[in-house]
Design an enzyme around this catalytic site. Structure first.
Site, PDB file in Angstrom:
ATOM      1  N   ILE A   1       1.308   3.209  -5.700  1.00  0.00           N
ATOM      2  CA  ILE A   1      -0.127   3.110  -5.979  1.00  0.00           C
ATOM      3  C   ILE A   1      -0.937   2.692  -4.762  1.00  0.00           C
ATOM      4  CG2 ILE A   1       0.083   2.697  -8.461  1.00  0.00           C
ATOM      5  CD1 ILE A   1      -0.090  -0.295  -7.902  1.00  0.00           C
ATOM      6  N   GLY A   2      -0.310   2.547  -3.621  1.00  0.00           N
ATOM      7  CA  GLY A   2      -1.036   2.189  -2.414  1.00  0.00           C
ATOM      8  C   GLY A   2      -0.103   2.098  -1.231  1.00  0.00           C
TER       9      GLY A   2
ATOM     10  N   GLY B   1       3.967  -1.197   5.021  1.00  0.00           N
ATOM     11  CA  GLY B   1       4.765  -1.073   3.813  1.00  0.00           C
ATOM     12  C   GLY B   1       4.033  -0.334   2.720  1.00  0.00           C
TER      13      GLY B   1
ATOM     14  N   ILE C   1       3.219  -0.029  -1.671  1.00  0.00           N
ATOM     15  CA  ILE C   1       2.996  -0.847  -2.855  1.00  0.00           C
ATOM     16  C   ILE C   1       3.193   0.014  -4.100  1.00  0.00           C
ATOM     17  CG2 ILE C   1       1.421  -2.449  -3.975  1.00  0.00           C
ATOM     18  CD1 ILE C   1      -0.094  -2.633  -1.343  1.00  0.00           C
TER      19      ILE C   1
ATOM     20  N   LYS D   1       5.664  -4.874  -3.607  1.00  0.00           N
ATOM     21  CA  LYS D   1       5.516  -4.462  -2.214  1.00  0.00           C
ATOM     22  C   LYS D   1       6.894  -4.272  -1.595  1.00  0.00           C
ATOM     23  CE  LYS D   1       1.084  -6.636  -1.250  1.00  0.00           C
ATOM     24  NZ  LYS D   1       0.287  -7.318  -0.224  1.00  0.00           N
TER      25      LYS D   1
ATOM     26  N   ASP E   1     -10.708 -12.598   7.652  1.00  0.00           N
ATOM     27  CA  ASP E   1     -10.998 -11.206   7.303  1.00  0.00           C
ATOM     28  C   ASP E   1     -11.717 -11.137   5.961  1.00  0.00           C
ATOM     29  OD1 ASP E   1     -11.125  -8.511   7.743  1.00  0.00           O
ATOM     30  OD2 ASP E   1      -9.107  -8.091   6.998  1.00  0.00           O
TER      31      ASP E   1
END
Length: 416
Positions: free
Chosen positions: A15-16, A21, A23, A38, A128
């Site tokens: 999904i990402g 790496g 996910i 992850k 961030d």
């Protein structure tokens, strides 16, 4: 063939993904609870997952901090299992046609200040702060704002003595240029004040739809960063906040007035916006703009009151409890990858939801606005997770690439 992690979690579809790496959507085999998983190849040049998991573990117990369910190695992969979260504020901003109402901005500001304060209380600065790194919860925690991505976080004081790190200049800095503080652009070591100044720009971004230093053209990305810095420094706070309540300019002026090692008065900043909230006659019903688009009507007053009480209880118990996580990366690994993970005889359960295109801070390249809004709407109705932003796995290494202004990677100090 079913793929398992730690013999406890079922690995679902990707999904990402991030720089270091991928996910995946996962589920607890015993309970069926959905989680984010992850994966990072153990042979990666700069392993980051273990470092990231340590940050999350240090932050456990705070409201709006994703909880870690399991960490370890599985075959050729380092693995971190986290609680699943919903869309990011950037996703929701796009869903709401890139404009939030004053009420929604103030509801978010209150929680976002608290998240930053909590991280600071744990002796770290985030470095961030941006819409992509704040996610909404799912289900009963759908009104709770979570903060994620400690890939660029840094310890700013000793945990025992509270000795602050020294003031330094000419730093090679990390962050996201669009929301970076002026001192960050100048190459000054970041501290607590910079996280809060960045939040001020995020709030005005939500108010305005865009910031004056967006969309600047330059021959190189390095020159683009210089132009962003120049425009930011030449735009008076009063001009940036013109047409909006004075509390926003007061907030930014306060942040910019802080000295390097000052402890910010978080309560004062929260109260600024709470007083404005009450003067505007708003109600703490936690109805955000996307809720109105989702439901199209006011909610049952009893539900609103119950959610308000639950939220207040969560905030009070923040020092004692942990909370949720965000979604991870499309399709389970196949071939050699699949063989490296434990397998069982049962079929893989299908997982919901088409992906949400990550837009960063620009319109999506691959899908139309209508399609994007339809997909986000589906997730809001179904309680499905949003795709993670690429910044979620951003490493702390001094990588050589220079990213666009909205991307959180290390960027060189341009004044050196």
């Amino acid at each position: 063939m079913e793929l398992r992690v730690g013999n406890k979690y079922r690995l679902g579809r990707k999904i990402g993904s991030g720089s270091f790496g991928d996910i995946y959507l996962g589920a607890n085999i015993a309970s069926g609870e959905e989680v984010a998983i992850k994966l990072e190849c153990v042979k990666t040049k700069h392993p980051q997952l273990h470092i990231e998991s340590k940050f999350y573990k240090m932050m456990q117990g705070g409201v709006g901090i994703p909880s870690i369910k399991w960490c370890g190695a599985e075959g050729d992969y380092n693995v971190m299992v986290m609680e699943l979260l919903g869309p990011s504020l950037e996703d929701l901003f796009n869903f709401c046609s890139r404009k939030f109402s004053l009420k929604t901005v103030l509801l978010l500001a209150d929680q976002m200040i608290s998240r930053i304060e909590y991280i600071h209380s744990k002796n770290f600065i985030h470095r961030d702060v941006k819409p992509d790194n704040f996610l909404m919860g799912l289900g009963k925690k759908g009104n709770l704002v979570y903060i994620i991505d400690f890939g660029l976080a840094k310890k700013y004081r000793d945990a025992r003595t509270h000795q602050h790190i020294p003031y330094r200049e000419n730093k090679n800095l990390t962050g996201t240029a669009r929301y970076a503080s002026i001192n960050t652009h100048l190459g000054i070591e970041q501290s607590r004040r910079d996280d809060l100044e960045s939040l001020g720009y995020v709030l005005m971004y939500f108010n305005l739809g865009s910031l004056p230093w967006q969309g600047l053209k330059a021959a190189t990305k390095r020159q683009k960063y210089e132009r962003i810095s120049e425009k930011k420094m030449s735009t008076p706070i009063e001009v940036l906040c013109k047409g909006y309540p004075s509390e926003f300019s007061t907030y930014l002026n306060f942040c910019r007035s802080l000295r390097f090692d000052d402890k910010p008065d978080y309560s004062y900043l929260r109260q600024l916006f709470r007083n404005l909230f009450h003067r505007q006659g708003f109600s703490y019903d936690y109805v955000f703009d996307w809720n109105m688009l989702k439901f199209g009507a006011a909610r049952n007053p009893e539900d609103v009151d119950r959610e308000r009480r639950e939220h207040e209880r969560e905030e009070r118990m923040g020092q004692l409890r942990g909370s949720a996580t965000r979604a991870l990366p499309p399709g389970p690994p196949t071939g050699a990858t699949a063989n490296r993970l434990r397998s069982a005889a049962e079929p893989v359960a299908s997982t919901p939801a088409s992906r949400i295109q990550q837009t960063g801070n620009t319109s999506p390249r691959a899908i139309s606005r209508a399609d994007r809004e339809r997909k986000v709407s589906m997730r809001l109705h179904r309680g499905a997770p949003a795709n993670v932003s690429s910044s979620d796995l951003t490493g702390r290494q001094e990588v050589s690439r220079l990213a666009a202004s909205q991307t959180s990677v290390p960027f060189d100090h341009l004044g050196k």
